[in-house]
Write a protein that holds these residues in place. Structure first.
Motif, mmCIF file in Angstrom:
data_model
loop_
_atom_site.group_PDB
_atom_site.id
_atom_site.type_symbol
_atom_site.label_atom_id
_atom_site.label_comp_id
_atom_site.label_asym_id
_atom_site.label_seq_id
_atom_site.Cartn_x
_atom_site.Cartn_y
_atom_site.Cartn_z
ATOM 1 N N ASP A 37 23.320 -28.515 147.061
ATOM 2 C CA ASP A 37 22.419 -29.546 146.533
ATOM 3 C C ASP A 37 20.993 -29.019 146.386
ATOM 4 O O ASP A 37 20.374 -28.558 147.358
ATOM 5 C CB ASP A 37 22.432 -30.768 147.453
ATOM 6 C CG ASP A 37 21.714 -31.946 146.836
ATOM 7 O OD1 ASP A 37 22.261 -32.535 145.892
ATOM 8 O OD2 ASP A 37 20.598 -32.264 147.283
ATOM 9 N N ALA A 38 20.460 -29.103 145.172
ATOM 10 C CA ALA A 38 19.100 -28.618 144.905
ATOM 11 C C ALA A 38 18.044 -29.555 145.472
ATOM 12 O O ALA A 38 16.979 -29.111 145.923
ATOM 13 C CB ALA A 38 18.901 -28.436 143.400
ATOM 14 N N GLU A 39 18.302 -30.863 145.443
ATOM 15 C CA GLU A 39 17.323 -31.824 145.964
ATOM 16 C C GLU A 39 17.113 -31.631 147.467
ATOM 17 O O GLU A 39 15.996 -31.755 147.965
ATOM 18 C CB GLU A 39 17.794 -33.254 145.675
ATOM 19 C CG GLU A 39 17.785 -33.633 144.202
ATOM 20 C CD GLU A 39 16.391 -33.622 143.613
ATOM 21 O OE1 GLU A 39 15.430 -33.936 144.358
ATOM 22 O OE2 GLU A 39 16.254 -33.288 142.426
ATOM 23 N N LEU A 40 18.182 -31.325 148.174
ATOM 24 C CA LEU A 40 18.048 -31.086 149.613
ATOM 25 C C LEU A 40 17.248 -29.812 149.876
ATOM 26 O O LEU A 40 16.434 -29.754 150.805
ATOM 27 C CB LEU A 40 19.425 -30.998 150.265
ATOM 28 C CG LEU A 40 19.428 -30.915 151.797
ATOM 29 C CD1 LEU A 40 18.870 -32.188 152.403
ATOM 30 C CD2 LEU A 40 20.832 -30.654 152.327
ATOM 31 N N SER A 41 17.462 -28.808 149.055
ATOM 32 C CA SER A 41 16.677 -27.579 149.203
ATOM 33 C C SER A 41 15.203 -27.843 148.946
ATOM 34 O O SER A 41 14.330 -27.289 149.621
ATOM 35 C CB SER A 41 17.204 -26.509 148.233
ATOM 36 O OG SER A 41 18.543 -26.174 148.516
ATOM 37 N N ALA A 42 14.923 -28.721 147.967
ATOM 38 C CA ALA A 42 13.528 -29.075 147.696
ATOM 39 C C ALA A 42 12.920 -29.815 148.880
ATOM 40 O O ALA A 42 11.759 -29.598 149.245
ATOM 41 C CB ALA A 42 13.446 -29.921 146.430
ATOM 42 N N ALA A 43 13.700 -30.703 149.488
ATOM 43 C CA ALA A 43 13.208 -31.422 150.662
ATOM 44 C C ALA A 43 12.961 -30.473 151.827
ATOM 45 O O ALA A 43 12.029 -30.667 152.613
ATOM 46 C CB ALA A 43 14.214 -32.510 151.073
ATOM 47 N N GLU A 46 9.684 -28.957 151.396
ATOM 48 C CA GLU A 46 8.617 -29.887 151.751
ATOM 49 C C GLU A 46 8.271 -29.791 153.238
ATOM 50 O O GLU A 46 7.134 -30.042 153.625
ATOM 51 C CB GLU A 46 9.037 -31.321 151.405
ATOM 52 C CG GLU A 46 8.980 -31.659 149.922
ATOM 53 C CD GLU A 46 7.553 -31.678 149.393
ATOM 54 O OE1 GLU A 46 6.629 -31.907 150.195
ATOM 55 O OE2 GLU A 46 7.376 -31.460 148.188
ATOM 56 N N TYR A 122 13.308 -35.049 155.179
ATOM 57 C CA TYR A 122 14.404 -34.101 155.034
ATOM 58 C C TYR A 122 15.648 -34.597 155.787
ATOM 59 O O TYR A 122 16.771 -34.521 155.262
ATOM 60 C CB TYR A 122 14.001 -32.724 155.567
ATOM 61 C CG TYR A 122 15.155 -31.744 155.575
ATOM 62 C CD1 TYR A 122 15.546 -31.093 154.412
ATOM 63 C CD2 TYR A 122 15.877 -31.492 156.755
ATOM 64 C CE1 TYR A 122 16.608 -30.211 154.412
ATOM 65 C CE2 TYR A 122 16.937 -30.618 156.755
ATOM 66 C CZ TYR A 122 17.298 -29.974 155.590
ATOM 67 O OH TYR A 122 18.368 -29.109 155.589
ATOM 68 N N ALA A 125 17.261 -37.286 153.767
ATOM 69 C CA ALA A 125 17.961 -36.743 152.604
ATOM 70 C C ALA A 125 19.237 -36.021 153.026
ATOM 71 O O ALA A 125 20.273 -36.109 152.347
ATOM 72 C CB ALA A 125 17.038 -35.800 151.839
#
Length: 439
Positions: A37-43, A46, A122, A125
């Motif tokens: 998951d890319a969104e989790l990597s972005a989180a 953060e 995070y 998410a």
């Protein structure tokens, strides 16, 4: 609540993520989704961003040393004297130390809050992705079971159709019986096509989440329940939701941050004390001037005397923001409590419904067997057999639906109180694997 306590859910999530552990497909699906998951990597990025807020804010309270070099053109005019012109090179070191600046101290506390908020976001998410991927896998299992039931139903209807045609040829069944059997056969074929399309759709959803094709197990049996699936009392869940829900924890951080904003607005009225010192040696300039060195030290105190009402307006604004954050926290607490009650009721409802449907399926299977015997004996019609097959097929579908709703509601209940982790997924995975091996 201290910030250390806020970090506990994330620590649990990370500690319970054993690399490479896989007793079955569910845990593998969840782990693949967490990696893919890319969104989790972005989180996760953060978190690194939020952690740097603390040293940045701390640096504003520490001494600052600046150095520089310059070349200056000088022109000195004196009455009745010739004008002196020359270039001069020099370097300078300046030391600045805030002695008292309350706004910067408040900013340091807010940086700590920002770091904690990134950690919580995070963790939230992470948990949401675990829940989403587990539910997607349950949907795939349900679709696979539906396709299997549709195939079984098609086989049963095909056998009944063939038997009806054979009896009609021998004069023991009517043309209407054959037409009814053919109609049910067409309907069963359509159901099987729909089930295949739904299964393909569910596989694509999981492929998007995990980055790979997921094949459902050949057989799954959910006819039994484990003791660990029994939920605690409702009040225990509600109390945990009121304190541990991620939305509640984030709301508390927002209230703290708004309170610090109000403190920063008040700090605008306070004096600011700074200490500065400089050392600036300058070299000679071709005989026109001797080398000079300038040393200076200064303590400055500045305070606002009149700002046109801006400070008072800013304070009123931050107080309103603080009230807004408190109301949002109250709303988040109420919603978390309501959602917890809802998932608790759904879990118990689905569990009770699954148990009741288990008995209904057993009775419908017995009824179909008896109806078939009655049809062969002439006491039941072809339509009776077809209807009994339809009832059994529908009750099996409802039972499977209730089973997966029970599992999904349990995970959602755990997620609502911020306690869903890979340990729960491991238990479910072991349970599904054990059921498959004993089915």
């Amino acid at each position: 609540m201290t910030l250390a306590k806020l970090f506990i859910p994330l620590g649990m999530c990370l500690a319970l993520a054993p690399p490479g552990a896989s007793s079955g497909e569910l845990l593998s699906v969840v782990n693949d989704a967490l990696v893919h998951d890319a969104e989790l990597s972005a989180a996760n990025s953060e978190i690194a961003i939020g952690r740097e807020e603390v040293p940045i804010a701390r640096a504003a309270l520490l001494p600052r040393l600046d150095g520089g070099w310059g070349r200056t053109y000088n022109q000195i005019k004196t009455d009745n004297q010739p004008t002196t012109r020359y270039w001069q090179n020099g370097w300078m070191i300046t030391l600045t130390q805030p002695v008292f600046d309350w706004e910067r101290w408040v900013a340091l506390r807010q940086a700590d809050i920002a770091s904690a908020k990134a950690e919580l976001e995070y963790a939230s998410a992470w948990q949401a992705l675990v829940l989403r991927s587990a539910n997607a896998y349950f949907d795939l299992l349900a679709a696979a079971q539906e396709q299997s039931r549709a195939s079984d139903y098609l086989s049963a209807v095909s056998e009944q159709h063939a038997l009806t045609v054979k009896l009609q040829a021998g004069g023991e069944a009517t043309l209407i019986d054959v037409q009814e059997a053919r109609s049910r056969l067409s309907e069963a074929q359509l159901r099987q096509q729909d089930a295949l399309r739904n299964l393909d759709s569910r596989r694509r959803v999981l492929e998007t989440l995990t980055g790979r094709d997921v094949t459902p197990p050949a057989k799954i049996n959910l006819s039994r329940t484990k003791p660990w699936l029994k939920a605690r009392s409702l009040q225990q869940w509600v109390r945990q939701a009121e304190t541990s829900s991620y939305s509640v924890q984030l709301g508390k951080l927002e209230v703290r941050n708004a309170s610090e904003d109000s403190e920063k607005a008040r700090a605008q009225r306070y004096p600011v004390i700074n200490l500065s010192a400089s050392h600036a040696p300058s070299g000679a300039a071709a005989g026109y001037s001797e080398p000079t060195t300038t040393n200076s030290a200064m303590l400055t105190i500045s305070a606002p005397l009149f700002t046109g009402g801006a400070n008072r307006a800013r304070l009123r604004q931050t107080l309103a923001e603080e009230e807004k954050a408190e109301n949002r926290l109250l709303g988040a607490t109420r919603k978390s409590t309501a959602d917890t009650r809802e998932w608790f009721q759904r879990f118990n409802w689905a569990r009770d419904r699954s148990q009741a449907l288990s008995e209904i399926v057993r009775l419908n299977a017995s009824s179909l067997a008896a109806t078939r015997k009655g049809y062969q004996a002439g006491s039941r019609t072809n339509l009776d057999v077809l209807r009994a097959q339809e009832v059994l097929f529908a009750s099996r579908g409802e039972q499977a639906k209730a089973n997966y709703e029970m599992l999904s509601a349990f995970l959602a209940l755990k997620a609502e109180v911020a306690s869903l982790n890979l340990g729960d997924i491991q238990l479910l995975d072991d349970w599904l694997t054990a059921d498959a091996s004993t089915s």
